[in-house]
Design a protein around this motif. Structure first.
Motif, short mmCIF file in Angstrom:
data_model
loop_
_atom_site.label_atom_id
_atom_site.label_comp_id
_atom_site.label_asym_id
_atom_site.label_seq_id
_atom_site.Cartn_x
_atom_site.Cartn_y
_atom_site.Cartn_z
N GLY A 131 0.81 -1.21 0.00
CA GLY A 131 0.00 0.00 0.00
C GLY A 131 0.85 1.26 0.00
N GLN A 132 1.91 1.27 0.79
CA GLN A 132 2.79 2.44 0.82
C GLN A 132 3.46 2.66 -0.53
N CYS A 133 3.92 1.59 -1.14
CA CYS A 133 4.59 1.71 -2.44
C CYS A 133 3.61 2.15 -3.53
N THR A 134 2.40 1.62 -3.48
CA THR A 134 1.39 1.99 -4.48
C THR A 134 1.02 3.46 -4.37
N LEU A 135 0.76 3.93 -3.16
CA LEU A 135 0.40 5.33 -2.98
C LEU A 135 1.56 6.25 -3.33
N ALA A 136 2.78 5.85 -2.97
CA ALA A 136 3.94 6.66 -3.32
C ALA A 136 4.10 6.76 -4.83
N GLY A 137 3.88 5.66 -5.54
CA GLY A 137 3.98 5.69 -7.00
C GLY A 137 2.90 6.54 -7.64
N ALA A 138 1.69 6.50 -7.07
CA ALA A 138 0.60 7.31 -7.62
C ALA A 138 0.89 8.80 -7.45
N PHE A 139 1.36 9.19 -6.28
CA PHE A 139 1.67 10.61 -6.06
C PHE A 139 2.93 11.03 -6.81
N ALA A 140 3.84 10.09 -7.04
CA ALA A 140 5.00 10.42 -7.86
C ALA A 140 4.59 10.70 -9.30
N SER A 141 3.56 10.00 -9.78
CA SER A 141 3.04 10.28 -11.12
C SER A 141 2.52 11.71 -11.22
N TYR A 142 1.90 12.17 -10.14
CA TYR A 142 1.44 13.56 -10.13
C TYR A 142 2.62 14.53 -10.02
N TYR A 143 3.58 14.20 -9.17
CA TYR A 143 4.68 15.13 -8.90
C TYR A 143 5.55 15.34 -10.14
N TRP A 144 5.83 14.26 -10.89
CA TRP A 144 6.74 14.35 -12.02
C TRP A 144 6.02 14.67 -13.33
N ALA A 145 4.75 14.97 -13.26
CA ALA A 145 4.04 15.41 -14.46
C ALA A 145 4.35 16.88 -14.72
N PHE A 146 4.93 17.19 -15.89
CA PHE A 146 5.31 18.56 -16.20
C PHE A 146 4.08 19.45 -16.38
N LYS A 147 3.08 18.91 -17.04
CA LYS A 147 1.86 19.68 -17.30
C LYS A 147 0.71 18.98 -16.59
#
Length: 267
Positions: A131-147
């Motif tokens: 669960g921690q890894c999944t949530l971290a990956g989901a928020f990383a997708s938001y963080y590293w999105a340029f637009k």
């Protein structure tokens, strides 16, 4: 005051990220279901093995006075008086010994129960780590999105769950294993502390108290290390994926814009 401002700013950006990925609010339900499955499996196996130890009654031959070659062997009370044992061993009796059996399973039932507890701890920690890894990956997708939100994947939580299963299962299993070992040792120490309370041994109680404190701190430290290790693992993968998807010119433009902001702020 600066600390409170940073704390409020962090929560502000977290709420914005949750607003873009609303499905993250419901993922703890999946973790709860996985943990419930682990608890159910452990309970069923523990009860099954407990009932196995309290199965049929086992009777053994007990020689009262004279030595008997059949002593401590299993017997059947209904047919004992008609067997040759009563003739070869006068005075021998077929008495109740215990419930269960004398096979391999019954001899090592305690070890199996301990292994069952350890596997339960391992599976629960793995579910939490997933669960921690999944949530971290989901928020990383938001963080590293340029637009934002154009560059955010369509199903970031589902994609992150797939990446965690595909690429990070070994890391999650290893971190969960180390944490389960520490928790298992803590359970043993709690059991020893409970048993030693009746003896009133001050030195043993003091030693156990120190060990319990050390392993409690070690467990908290390992949890902290594991959580941040999972975040770093998914962050690096998402960082590489998003940067690779852009042309070199766009990366140069982004770097120029960043340098311009730095010069403007500190110039």
């Amino acid at each position: 005051m600066k600390i409170f401002e940073d704390y409020a700013s962090s929560w502000y950006w977290i709420l914005i990220a949750i607003g873009y990925i609303m499905s993250t609010l419901f993922y703890p339900i999946i973790t709860f279901i996985l943990i419930a499955i682990c608890i159910s499996y452990w309970a069923v196996t523990a009860v099954d093995r407990f009932l196995a130890t309290s199965g049929e009654a086992v009777y053994k031959i007990m020689a009262n006075k004279t030595p008997c070659q059949y002593a401590n062997e299993m017997c059947v009370p209904e047919t004992f008086n008609t067997s040759n044992v009563t003739k070869l061993c006068p005075g021998a009796q077929c008495t109740f010994a215990f419930y269960g059996g004398e096979g391999f399973y019954y001899k090592y039932i305690l070890i199996f129960q301990l292994c069952n507890v350890f596997v339960f701890l391992w599976l629960v920690n793995f579910s939490i780590a997933l669960g921690q890894c999944t949530l971290a990956g989901a928020f990383a997708s938001y963080y590293w999105a340029f637009k934002k939100p154009a560059d955010i994947p369509t199903c970031p939580l589902f994609s992150s769950f797939g990446r965690a299963i595909r690429y990070h299962t070994g890391s999650l299993a290893l971190g969960s294993l180390i944490l389960a070992l520490v928790q298992f040792i803590r359970i043993i120490l709690e059991y020893l502390d409970h048993k030693l309370k009746a003896y009133q041994n001050s030195f043993a109680r003091f030693l156990l108290c120190c060990l319990k404190c050390c392993f409690w701190c070690l467990e908290k430290f390992i949890k902290f290390i594991n959580r941040n290790a999972y975040i770093m693992a998914v962050r690096q993968r998402n960082e590489y994926k998003f940067i690779r998807s852009y042309e070199l010119s766009e990366i140069i433009n982004a770097m120029q814009h960043l340098l311009f902001r730095i010069i403007r702020n500190f110039g």
